[in-house]
Write a protein that holds these residues in place. Sequence first.
Motif, PDB file in Angstrom:
ATOM      1  N   PRO A  19     -14.622   1.083  -8.914  1.00 32.46           N
ATOM      2  CA  PRO A  19     -13.472   0.421  -9.543  1.00 32.46           C
ATOM      3  C   PRO A  19     -12.429   0.023  -8.502  1.00 32.46           C
ATOM      4  O   PRO A  19     -12.262   0.702  -7.484  1.00 32.46           O
ATOM      5  CB  PRO A  19     -12.906   1.500 -10.489  1.00 32.46           C
ATOM      6  N   VAL A  20     -11.729  -1.063  -8.757  1.00 34.60           N
ATOM      7  CA  VAL A  20     -10.710  -1.548  -7.822  1.00 34.60           C
ATOM      8  C   VAL A  20      -9.648  -0.477  -7.586  1.00 34.60           C
ATOM      9  O   VAL A  20      -9.187  -0.291  -6.462  1.00 34.60           O
ATOM     10  CB  VAL A  20     -10.058  -2.846  -8.345  1.00 34.60           C
ATOM     11  N   ARG A  21      -9.261   0.241  -8.632  1.00 39.13           N
ATOM     12  CA  ARG A  21      -8.206   1.253  -8.468  1.00 39.13           C
ATOM     13  C   ARG A  21      -8.628   2.344  -7.487  1.00 39.13           C
ATOM     14  O   ARG A  21      -7.805   2.872  -6.750  1.00 39.13           O
ATOM     15  CB  ARG A  21      -7.789   1.834  -9.815  1.00 39.13           C
ATOM     16  N   THR A  22      -9.924   2.679  -7.458  1.00 42.81           N
ATOM     17  CA  THR A  22     -10.424   3.686  -6.519  1.00 42.81           C
ATOM     18  C   THR A  22     -10.304   3.178  -5.087  1.00 42.81           C
ATOM     19  O   THR A  22      -9.903   3.918  -4.182  1.00 42.81           O
ATOM     20  CB  THR A  22     -11.892   4.031  -6.836  1.00 42.81           C
ATOM     21  N   VAL A  23     -10.635   1.909  -4.888  1.00 44.86           N
ATOM     22  CA  VAL A  23     -10.543   1.321  -3.551  1.00 44.86           C
ATOM     23  C   VAL A  23      -9.081   1.239  -3.117  1.00 44.86           C
ATOM     24  O   VAL A  23      -8.737   1.568  -1.979  1.00 44.86           O
ATOM     25  CB  VAL A  23     -11.211  -0.065  -3.517  1.00 44.86           C
ATOM     26  N   LYS A  24      -8.208   0.825  -4.023  1.00 45.34           N
ATOM     27  CA  LYS A  24      -6.781   0.733  -3.682  1.00 45.34           C
ATOM     28  C   LYS A  24      -6.234   2.105  -3.287  1.00 45.34           C
ATOM     29  O   LYS A  24      -5.431   2.219  -2.355  1.00 45.34           O
ATOM     30  CB  LYS A  24      -5.991   0.159  -4.852  1.00 45.34           C
ATOM     31  N   LYS A  25      -6.684   3.127  -3.971  1.00 43.23           N
ATOM     32  CA  LYS A  25      -6.249   4.490  -3.625  1.00 43.23           C
ATOM     33  C   LYS A  25      -6.715   4.850  -2.216  1.00 43.23           C
ATOM     34  O   LYS A  25      -5.967   5.453  -1.438  1.00 43.23           O
ATOM     35  CB  LYS A  25      -6.787   5.483  -4.648  1.00 43.23           C
ATOM     36  N   SER A  26      -7.951   4.477  -1.877  1.00 43.61           N
ATOM     37  CA  SER A  26      -8.467   4.734  -0.528  1.00 43.61           C
ATOM     38  C   SER A  26      -7.627   4.020   0.525  1.00 43.61           C
ATOM     39  O   SER A  26      -7.371   4.552   1.601  1.00 43.61           O
ATOM     40  CB  SER A  26      -9.925   4.278  -0.412  1.00 43.61           C
ATOM     41  N   LEU A  27      -7.188   2.799   0.206  1.00 42.83           N
ATOM     42  CA  LEU A  27      -6.355   2.056   1.160  1.00 42.83           C
ATOM     43  C   LEU A  27      -4.991   2.727   1.320  1.00 42.83           C
ATOM     44  O   LEU A  27      -4.410   2.713   2.403  1.00 42.83           O
ATOM     45  CB  LEU A  27      -6.173   0.609   0.687  1.00 42.83           C
ATOM     46  N   ASP A  28      -4.497   3.318   0.237  1.00 39.47           N
ATOM     47  CA  ASP A  28      -3.205   4.010   0.299  1.00 39.47           C
ATOM     48  C   ASP A  28      -3.296   5.289   1.132  1.00 39.47           C
ATOM     49  O   ASP A  28      -2.367   5.636   1.859  1.00 39.47           O
ATOM     50  CB  ASP A  28      -2.715   4.380  -1.110  1.00 39.47           C
ATOM     51  N   LEU A  29      -4.429   5.992   1.020  1.00 38.31           N
ATOM     52  CA  LEU A  29      -4.565   7.305   1.652  1.00 38.31           C
ATOM     53  C   LEU A  29      -4.915   7.244   3.136  1.00 38.31           C
ATOM     54  O   LEU A  29      -4.674   8.202   3.860  1.00 38.31           O
ATOM     55  CB  LEU A  29      -5.625   8.135   0.909  1.00 38.31           C
ATOM     56  N   GLY A  30      -5.491   6.120   3.585  1.00 38.42           N
ATOM     57  CA  GLY A  30      -5.890   6.019   4.993  1.00 38.42           C
ATOM     58  C   GLY A  30      -7.211   6.738   5.252  1.00 38.42           C
ATOM     59  O   GLY A  30      -7.783   7.308   4.342  1.00 38.42           O
ATOM     60  N   PRO A  31      -7.712   6.711   6.471  1.00 36.11           N
ATOM     61  CA  PRO A  31      -7.110   6.131   7.681  1.00 36.11           C
ATOM     62  C   PRO A  31      -7.275   4.616   7.798  1.00 36.11           C
ATOM     63  O   PRO A  31      -6.826   4.028   8.771  1.00 36.11           O
ATOM     64  CB  PRO A  31      -7.876   6.847   8.802  1.00 36.11           C
ATOM     65  N   VAL A  32      -7.921   3.992   6.808  1.00 34.56           N
ATOM     66  CA  VAL A  32      -8.105   2.544   6.850  1.00 34.56           C
ATOM     67  C   VAL A  32      -6.748   1.857   6.931  1.00 34.56           C
ATOM     68  O   VAL A  32      -5.793   2.279   6.273  1.00 34.56           O
ATOM     69  CB  VAL A  32      -8.874   2.081   5.585  1.00 34.56           C
ATOM     70  N   ARG A  33      -6.693   0.814   7.748  1.00 38.52           N
ATOM     71  CA  ARG A  33      -5.430   0.104   7.974  1.00 38.52           C
ATOM     72  C   ARG A  33      -5.510  -1.319   7.436  1.00 38.52           C
ATOM     73  O   ARG A  33      -5.911  -2.238   8.163  1.00 38.52           O
ATOM     74  CB  ARG A  33      -5.121   0.070   9.471  1.00 38.52           C
ATOM     75  N   PRO A  34      -5.137  -1.515   6.186  1.00 39.91           N
ATOM     76  CA  PRO A  34      -5.179  -2.879   5.636  1.00 39.91           C
ATOM     77  C   PRO A  34      -4.097  -3.763   6.252  1.00 39.91           C
ATOM     78  O   PRO A  34      -3.092  -3.261   6.764  1.00 39.91           O
ATOM     79  CB  PRO A  34      -4.937  -2.667   4.139  1.00 39.91           C
TER      80      PRO A  34
END
Length: 200
Positions: A19-34
Amino acid sequence: MAHIAQFTAAEAAFVLREPVRTVKKSLDLGPVRPVLVRRAGAPVRAIEWRDLFYLYAVRALRDELTPKARSEFYEALHQTPVELRDEVRFGRFRVSVRDLVQEVERRTSDLAALAEKVEFRADGEPLLKGTQVEVYRIAALLDGGASIEQVLEDYPSLSREHVETAKAYAEAYPKAGRPYPRTSVKRALQGAGLEALDDA
Protein backbone atom coordinates in the motif's frame (compact mmCIF):
# COMPACT_ATOMS: atom_id res chain seq x y z
CA MET A 1 22.30 -1.34 -16.73
CA ALA A 2 22.30 2.17 -15.19
CA HIS A 3 19.30 3.10 -13.09
CA ILE A 4 18.54 6.81 -13.16
CA ALA A 5 14.75 6.89 -12.89
CA GLN A 6 12.99 8.40 -9.93
CA PHE A 7 9.92 6.83 -8.40
CA THR A 8 7.10 8.45 -6.47
CA ALA A 9 5.64 6.70 -3.44
CA ALA A 10 2.77 5.40 -5.59
CA GLU A 11 5.15 4.06 -8.24
CA ALA A 12 7.31 2.47 -5.54
CA ALA A 13 4.19 0.91 -4.02
CA PHE A 14 3.40 -0.65 -7.41
CA VAL A 15 6.89 -2.14 -7.61
CA LEU A 16 6.94 -3.29 -3.99
CA ARG A 17 3.34 -4.62 -4.12
CA GLU A 18 2.53 -2.68 -0.96
CA PRO A 19 0.00 0.00 0.00
CA VAL A 20 1.12 3.57 -0.70
CA ARG A 21 0.73 4.49 2.98
CA THR A 22 3.25 1.77 3.93
CA VAL A 23 5.78 3.14 1.45
CA LYS A 24 5.22 6.71 2.63
CA LYS A 25 5.86 5.58 6.19
CA SER A 26 9.14 3.98 5.07
CA LEU A 27 10.16 7.27 3.45
CA ASP A 28 9.36 9.09 6.70
CA LEU A 29 11.37 6.67 8.85
CA GLY A 30 14.55 6.56 6.75
CA PRO A 31 17.31 5.84 6.00
CA VAL A 32 15.98 6.38 2.46
CA ARG A 33 16.44 9.98 1.38
CA PRO A 34 13.62 11.13 -0.89
CA VAL A 35 13.92 14.27 -2.98
CA LEU A 36 11.23 16.66 -4.18
CA VAL A 37 10.39 16.46 -7.89
CA ARG A 38 7.62 18.05 -9.92
CA ARG A 39 4.95 15.72 -11.31
CA ALA A 40 1.85 17.07 -13.00
CA GLY A 41 2.86 20.54 -11.84
CA ALA A 42 3.01 19.65 -8.14
CA PRO A 43 5.99 18.81 -5.91
CA VAL A 44 6.06 15.19 -4.75
CA ARG A 45 8.64 13.06 -2.95
CA ALA A 46 10.55 10.61 -5.11
CA ILE A 47 13.35 8.11 -4.64
CA GLU A 48 16.06 6.79 -6.93
CA TRP A 49 16.32 3.20 -8.16
CA ARG A 50 18.89 2.36 -5.49
CA ASP A 51 16.50 3.50 -2.75
CA LEU A 52 13.71 1.48 -4.33
CA PHE A 53 16.01 -1.52 -4.42
CA TYR A 54 16.88 -1.01 -0.76
CA LEU A 55 13.19 -0.97 0.23
CA TYR A 56 12.62 -4.20 -1.68
CA ALA A 57 15.77 -5.88 -0.37
CA VAL A 58 15.18 -5.11 3.32
CA ARG A 59 11.71 -6.60 3.02
CA ALA A 60 13.13 -9.74 1.41
CA LEU A 61 15.89 -9.93 4.04
CA ARG A 62 13.87 -8.71 7.04
CA ASP A 63 14.70 -11.74 9.18
CA GLU A 64 18.42 -11.50 8.46
CA LEU A 65 19.18 -7.81 9.01
CA THR A 66 19.14 -5.98 12.34
CA PRO A 67 18.16 -2.27 12.31
CA LYS A 68 21.87 -1.35 12.47
CA ALA A 69 22.71 -3.74 9.63
CA ARG A 70 19.94 -2.17 7.53
CA SER A 71 21.54 1.26 7.88
CA GLU A 72 24.95 -0.17 6.97
CA PHE A 73 23.42 -2.00 4.01
CA TYR A 74 21.85 1.26 2.81
CA GLU A 75 25.15 3.13 3.02
CA ALA A 76 26.96 0.29 1.21
CA LEU A 77 24.40 0.45 -1.62
CA HIS A 78 25.16 4.13 -2.08
CA GLN A 79 28.90 3.63 -2.37
CA THR A 80 29.01 1.25 -5.33
CA PRO A 81 26.38 0.72 -8.03
CA VAL A 82 24.48 -2.39 -6.94
CA GLU A 83 23.70 -3.33 -10.53
CA LEU A 84 27.43 -3.85 -11.17
CA ARG A 85 27.90 -6.55 -8.57
CA ASP A 86 26.54 -9.82 -7.30
CA GLU A 87 26.83 -8.98 -3.63
CA VAL A 88 26.90 -6.08 -1.21
CA ARG A 89 29.50 -6.09 1.60
CA PHE A 90 29.25 -4.15 4.83
CA GLY A 91 30.76 -4.87 8.22
CA ARG A 92 31.05 -8.64 8.52
CA PHE A 93 28.14 -9.23 6.13
CA ARG A 94 28.04 -10.27 2.52
CA VAL A 95 24.59 -10.17 0.98
CA SER A 96 23.96 -11.83 -2.38
CA VAL A 97 21.80 -9.43 -4.38
CA ARG A 98 21.78 -10.71 -7.96
CA ASP A 99 18.34 -12.33 -7.72
CA LEU A 100 16.96 -9.30 -5.85
CA VAL A 101 18.28 -6.90 -8.50
CA GLN A 102 16.72 -9.02 -11.24
CA GLU A 103 13.34 -9.02 -9.50
CA VAL A 104 13.32 -5.24 -9.00
CA GLU A 105 14.34 -4.77 -12.64
CA ARG A 106 11.48 -7.05 -13.72
CA ARG A 107 8.98 -5.12 -11.61
CA THR A 108 10.16 -1.71 -12.81
CA SER A 109 9.86 -3.04 -16.38
CA ASP A 110 6.25 -3.97 -15.54
CA LEU A 111 5.70 -0.36 -14.47
CA ALA A 112 7.15 0.93 -17.75
CA ALA A 113 5.01 -1.56 -19.71
CA LEU A 114 1.92 -0.29 -17.90
CA ALA A 115 2.56 3.22 -19.24
CA GLU A 116 2.67 1.78 -22.77
CA LYS A 117 -0.94 0.59 -22.42
CA VAL A 118 -2.23 4.14 -21.99
CA GLU A 119 -2.48 7.08 -24.37
CA PHE A 120 -3.40 10.67 -23.62
CA ARG A 121 -6.20 12.89 -24.81
CA ALA A 122 -5.36 16.47 -25.84
CA ASP A 123 -6.32 17.69 -22.35
CA GLY A 124 -3.85 15.23 -20.76
CA GLU A 125 -6.47 12.74 -19.56
CA PRO A 126 -5.13 9.14 -19.79
CA LEU A 127 -7.19 6.79 -21.93
CA LEU A 128 -6.96 3.04 -22.28
CA LYS A 129 -4.97 2.59 -25.49
CA GLY A 130 -7.11 2.07 -28.57
CA THR A 131 -10.27 3.29 -26.81
CA GLN A 132 -11.82 6.57 -25.81
CA VAL A 133 -12.43 5.32 -22.26
CA GLU A 134 -10.79 7.22 -19.41
CA VAL A 135 -8.48 5.16 -17.20
CA TYR A 136 -9.63 6.82 -14.00
CA ARG A 137 -13.32 6.35 -14.84
CA ILE A 138 -12.83 2.57 -14.90
CA ALA A 139 -10.63 2.61 -11.79
CA ALA A 140 -13.31 4.62 -9.94
CA LEU A 141 -15.93 1.99 -10.77
CA LEU A 142 -13.69 -0.73 -9.32
CA ASP A 143 -13.04 1.41 -6.23
CA GLY A 144 -16.79 1.79 -5.90
CA GLY A 145 -17.19 -1.96 -5.56
CA ALA A 146 -17.93 -2.99 -9.16
CA SER A 147 -16.44 -6.30 -10.22
CA ILE A 148 -14.45 -6.67 -13.44
CA GLU A 149 -17.44 -8.54 -14.91
CA GLN A 150 -19.80 -5.65 -14.06
CA VAL A 151 -17.42 -3.14 -15.64
CA LEU A 152 -17.25 -5.27 -18.79
CA GLU A 153 -21.06 -5.37 -18.91
CA ASP A 154 -21.18 -1.57 -18.78
CA TYR A 155 -18.27 -1.17 -21.22
CA PRO A 156 -18.52 -4.12 -23.64
CA SER A 157 -15.82 -2.64 -25.90
CA LEU A 158 -13.24 -3.22 -23.15
CA SER A 159 -11.33 -6.41 -22.40
CA ARG A 160 -10.42 -7.82 -19.01
CA GLU A 161 -6.84 -6.63 -19.66
CA HIS A 162 -8.12 -3.08 -20.20
CA VAL A 163 -9.87 -3.12 -16.83
CA GLU A 164 -6.84 -4.59 -15.04
CA THR A 165 -4.63 -1.96 -16.72
CA ALA A 166 -6.93 0.84 -15.50
CA LYS A 167 -6.79 -0.44 -11.94
CA ALA A 168 -2.99 -0.84 -11.93
CA TYR A 169 -2.36 2.49 -13.67
CA ALA A 170 -4.58 4.40 -11.24
CA GLU A 171 -2.73 2.83 -8.31
CA ALA A 172 0.70 3.71 -9.74
CA TYR A 173 -0.37 7.17 -10.93
CA PRO A 174 -3.17 8.42 -8.65
CA LYS A 175 -5.56 10.96 -10.12
CA ALA A 176 -5.12 14.55 -9.01
CA GLY A 177 -8.19 16.73 -8.70
CA ARG A 178 -11.84 15.81 -8.83
CA PRO A 179 -12.48 12.05 -8.87
CA TYR A 180 -14.75 10.22 -11.29
CA PRO A 181 -18.08 8.83 -10.05
CA ARG A 182 -17.79 5.43 -8.39
CA THR A 183 -20.80 4.03 -10.22
CA SER A 184 -21.74 4.00 -13.89
CA VAL A 185 -24.76 5.89 -15.23
CA LYS A 186 -26.34 2.56 -16.19
CA ARG A 187 -26.03 1.16 -12.65
CA ALA A 188 -27.17 4.43 -11.10
CA LEU A 189 -30.33 4.31 -13.22
CA GLN A 190 -30.90 0.67 -12.27
CA GLY A 191 -30.44 1.52 -8.60
CA ALA A 192 -33.02 4.28 -8.90
CA GLY A 193 -35.48 2.00 -10.73
CA LEU A 194 -35.12 4.03 -13.92
CA GLU A 195 -33.85 1.30 -16.24
CA ALA A 196 -36.43 2.18 -18.88
CA LEU A 197 -34.89 5.65 -19.29
CA ASP A 198 -31.58 4.04 -20.18
CA ASP A 199 -33.25 2.35 -23.18
CA ALA A 200 -35.17 5.42 -24.28
